[in-house]
Design a protein around this motif. Structure first.
Motif, PDB file in Angstrom:
ATOM      1  N   LEU A   1       0.822  -1.203   0.000  1.00 13.16           N
ATOM      2  CA  LEU A   1       0.000   0.000   0.000  1.00 13.16           C
ATOM      3  C   LEU A   1       0.863   1.263   0.000  1.00 13.16           C
ATOM      4  N   LEU A   2       1.946   1.261   0.760  1.00 15.05           N
ATOM      5  CA  LEU A   2       2.851   2.408   0.748  1.00 15.05           C
ATOM      6  C   LEU A   2       3.476   2.609  -0.626  1.00 15.05           C
TER       7      LEU A   2
ATOM      8  N   LEU B   1       2.209   1.680  -3.554  1.00 14.45           N
ATOM      9  CA  LEU B   1       1.183   2.196  -4.463  1.00 14.45           C
ATOM     10  C   LEU B   1       0.881   3.657  -4.176  1.00 14.45           C
ATOM     11  N   TRP B   2       0.863   4.023  -2.901  1.00 13.11           N
ATOM     12  CA  TRP B   2       0.599   5.406  -2.528  1.00 13.11           C
ATOM     13  C   TRP B   2       1.723   6.319  -3.020  1.00 13.11           C
ATOM     14  N   SER B   3       2.969   5.854  -2.937  1.00 11.08           N
ATOM     15  CA  SER B   3       4.099   6.676  -3.361  1.00 11.08           C
ATOM     16  C   SER B   3       4.121   6.881  -4.871  1.00 11.08           C
TER      17      SER B   3
ATOM     18  N   GLY C   1       1.499   7.234  -6.633  1.00 12.34           N
ATOM     19  CA  GLY C   1       0.506   8.272  -6.844  1.00 12.34           C
ATOM     20  C   GLY C   1      -0.492   7.986  -7.939  1.00 12.34           C
ATOM     21  N   GLY C   2      -0.718   6.714  -8.232  1.00 13.59           N
ATOM     22  CA  GLY C   2      -1.717   6.364  -9.225  1.00 13.59           C
ATOM     23  C   GLY C   2      -1.257   6.498 -10.652  1.00 13.59           C
TER      24      GLY C   2
END
Length: 76
Positions: A62-63, A65-67, A69-70
């Motif tokens: 999750l980190l 994927l979050w980094s 930024g889509g």
């Protein structure tokens, strides 16, 4: 030996399903979905890793994927 079997079965099941003959009308990428699903379900059932390690892996994913930024996730 039992611990090794818990690793081998889920890891080998995905490629085994993928190498089965594909039904007519299903593309190669579409046939990979049941293969990944099979390996995932067997991994959840056999639990080769303790639950705490699985939670940490999900957190790291999750980190990551979050980094990112889509980027590349369907953004036009």
């Amino acid at each position: 030996m039992r611990s090794a079997l818990k690793w081998i079965v889920p890891v080998a099941a995905g490629p085994a399903v993928y190498l089965l003959p594909q039904p007519d009308g299903i593309k190669s990428g579409g046939w990979a979905v049941p293969a990944v699903f099979t390996g995932t379900v067997l991994g959840l059932i056999l639990q080769p890793l303790p639950p705490r390690v699985d939670d940490g892996g999900v957190f790291v994913l999750l980190l990551l994927l979050w980094s990112v930024g889509g980027q590349g996730c369907g953004s036009a």
